[in-house]
Design an enzyme around this catalytic site. Structure first.
Site, PDB file in Angstrom:
ATOM      1  N   TYR A 113     -15.493   1.111  -6.398  1.00  0.00           N
ATOM      2  CA  TYR A 113     -16.758   1.780  -6.105  1.00  0.00           C
ATOM      3  C   TYR A 113     -17.745   1.612  -7.259  1.00  0.00           C
ATOM      4  CZ  TYR A 113     -13.702   3.534  -2.519  1.00  0.00           C
ATOM      5  OH  TYR A 113     -12.812   3.581  -1.474  1.00  0.00           O
ATOM      6  N   LYS A 120      -2.197  -1.532  -3.828  1.00  0.00           N
ATOM      7  CA  LYS A 120      -3.059  -0.354  -3.732  1.00  0.00           C
ATOM      8  C   LYS A 120      -2.242   0.917  -3.825  1.00  0.00           C
ATOM      9  CE  LYS A 120      -5.945   1.991  -0.501  1.00  0.00           C
ATOM     10  NZ  LYS A 120      -6.309   2.141   0.874  1.00  0.00           N
ATOM     11  N   LYS A 163       0.856  -1.181   0.000  1.00  0.00           N
ATOM     12  CA  LYS A 163       0.000   0.000   0.000  1.00  0.00           C
ATOM     13  C   LYS A 163       0.896   1.237   0.000  1.00  0.00           C
ATOM     14  CE  LYS A 163      -3.478   2.434   2.687  1.00  0.00           C
ATOM     15  NZ  LYS A 163      -4.484   2.352   3.747  1.00  0.00           N
ATOM     16  N   ARG A 207       1.277  10.068   5.866  1.00  0.00           N
ATOM     17  CA  ARG A 207       1.425   8.641   6.174  1.00  0.00           C
ATOM     18  C   ARG A 207       2.714   8.043   5.610  1.00  0.00           C
ATOM     19  NH1 ARG A 207      -3.468   8.512   8.191  1.00  0.00           N
ATOM     20  NH2 ARG A 207      -5.415   8.564   7.002  1.00  0.00           N
TER      21      ARG A 207
HETATM   22  C1  PBG Z   1      -7.300   3.311   5.678  1.00  0.00           C
HETATM   23  C2  PBG Z   1      -7.570   3.204   4.233  1.00  0.00           C
HETATM   24  C3  PBG Z   1      -7.408   4.169   3.220  1.00  0.00           C
HETATM   25  C4  PBG Z   1      -7.936   3.603   2.072  1.00  0.00           C
HETATM   26  C5  PBG Z   1      -8.357   2.321   2.388  1.00  0.00           C
HETATM   27  N1  PBG Z   1      -8.100   2.094   3.723  1.00  0.00           N
HETATM   28  C6  PBG Z   1      -6.931   5.554   3.271  1.00  0.00           C
HETATM   29  C7  PBG Z   1      -5.582   5.904   3.697  1.00  0.00           C
HETATM   30  O1  PBG Z   1      -4.702   5.069   3.868  1.00  0.00           O
HETATM   31  O2  PBG Z   1      -5.388   7.102   3.898  1.00  0.00           O
HETATM   32  C8  PBG Z   1      -8.042   4.276   0.732  1.00  0.00           C
HETATM   33  C9  PBG Z   1      -9.144   3.802  -0.159  1.00  0.00           C
HETATM   34  C10 PBG Z   1      -9.463   4.691  -1.286  1.00  0.00           C
HETATM   35  O3  PBG Z   1      -8.817   5.735  -1.525  1.00  0.00           O
HETATM   36  O4  PBG Z   1     -10.422   4.369  -2.007  1.00  0.00           O
HETATM   37  N2  PBG Z   1      -6.002   3.324   6.080  1.00  0.00           N
END
Ligand code: PBG
Length: 324
Positions: free
Chosen positions: A313, A248, A195, A217
């Site tokens: 989505y 992701k 991620k 983050r």
């Molecule tokens: C939570 C999380 C996030 C997403 C999924 N789980 C946001 C982030 O890490 O700030 C993003 C999903 C999306 O953008 O559709 N940590």
């Protein structure tokens, strides 16, 4: 051999011919629908940056989950927006929290639908980071126990899979151990393995009310230029017991979807994130591109890159269109 003997256009001449040699087929089975669950009853609060997506109270989320299943979507992934936030994100493991109640109700009304839950503290902490803080730093090891509690609470409520998205080191192992100790060895883990610290999560943070109050983050999510490191993250999560690994975002990281699928013989998921949805919707609403064609081209590219599962989505809409 080449032209004029070889003419690739021959097999593109009619739709029936194209159908016969089509290599990648998207099906509703590939899709997972994310839902945002908020407090209240009969609440549908539109998310401005994601036209067509809303924060839903439990009753509405259960309804949308049922509609998704009716359209052929096999799974949903739930995100919670709690009533109250604190430094440790303690609403995350409240057994009567929004997510936990939604799981129970879905399991009553649509028992065959697979329920996945996002395991992360960012929606639940008052500072908006994905773990607990020691000073200004996100404390990895102190967070593990809290994530395990959250996962356990979801699993006890009936979740089929839990999906840690926090990017703490060792969380897959910590969650696996906690589940197994509690007799929940049947509950699977879909790890957000690679991620990235991405600008494409912007609209999600509005939807989930989870933007960090300070900093960003980048000390826990991955640095976008790093592909080899993504392979190491995936290997670690599999070694800790992940059943499905996720990349992701999807579109800017399709090379990694491909590399992970080639290298590891496990189910691979890709998250078609909020920013990817928002870009396409915005252009479509302006009449700048054909939404339906663009959605299928995008989802098919993710599948062609090697994803077995796509979190999107567009899931319900796409499934309906696929069913004809
Ligand atoms: C939570 C999380 C996030 C997403 C999924 N789980 C946001 C982030 O890490 O700030 C993003 C999903 C999306 O953008 O559709 N940590």
């Amino acid at each position: 051999m080449g032209f004029p003997v070889n003419r690739p256009r021959r097999l593109r001449r009619t739709e029936t011919l194209r159908r016969m040699v089509r290599e990648t087929r998207l099906t509703p089975d590939d899709l997972i629908l994310p839902l945002f669950v908020c407090p209240g009853r009969e609440v549908r609060r539109a998310v401005a940056s994601m036209p067509g997506v809303a924060q839903l109270s439990v009753d509405q989320a259960v309804r949308e989950a049922g509609q998704a299943f009716g359209a052929g979507v096999p799974a949903v992934i739930l995100f919670g927006i709690p009533q109250r936030k604190d430094a440790r994100g303690s609403e995350a493991w409240n057994d009567s929290g929004e997510v936990q109640r939604t799981i129970r109700e879905i399991k009553e009304k649509t028992p065959e639908l697979v329920v996945i839950t996002d395991v992360c503290l960012c929606e639940y902490t008052d500072h908006g980071h994905c773990g607990v803080l020691t000073g200004q730093e996100v404390d990895n090891d102190a967070t593990l126990e809290l994530l395990a509690r959250q996962a356990l609470s979801h699993a006890r409520a009936g979740a089929d899979l839990v999906a840690p998205s926090d990017m703490m080191d060792g969380r897959v192992g910590a969650i696996r151990e906690a589940l197994d100790r509690d007799g929940l060895s049947r509950v699977a883990i879909m790890a957000y393995a690679a991620k990235f610290a991405s600008a494409f999560y912007g609209p999600f943070r509005e939807a989930a009310e989870s933007a960090p109050r300070f900093g960003d983050r980048r000390s826990y999510q991955m640095d976008p230029p790093n592909g080899n490191e993504a392979m190491r993250e995936v290997a670690l999560d599999l070694a800790e017991g992940a059943d499905i690994v996720m990349i992701k975002p999807a579109l800017a990281y399709l090379d990694l979807v491909w590399r992970v699928k080639q290298r590891f013989d496990c189910p691979v998921a890709a998250y078609n994130v909020s920013g990817e949805y928002a870009m396409l919707k915005a252009a479509a609403l302006n009449g700048w591109l054909d939404e339906e064609r663009a959605v299928f081209e995008m989802l098919t590219s993710i599948k062609r890159a090697g994803a077995d599962l796509i979190l999107t989505y567009f899931a319900t809409e796409a499934a309906r269109k696929l069913a004809g």
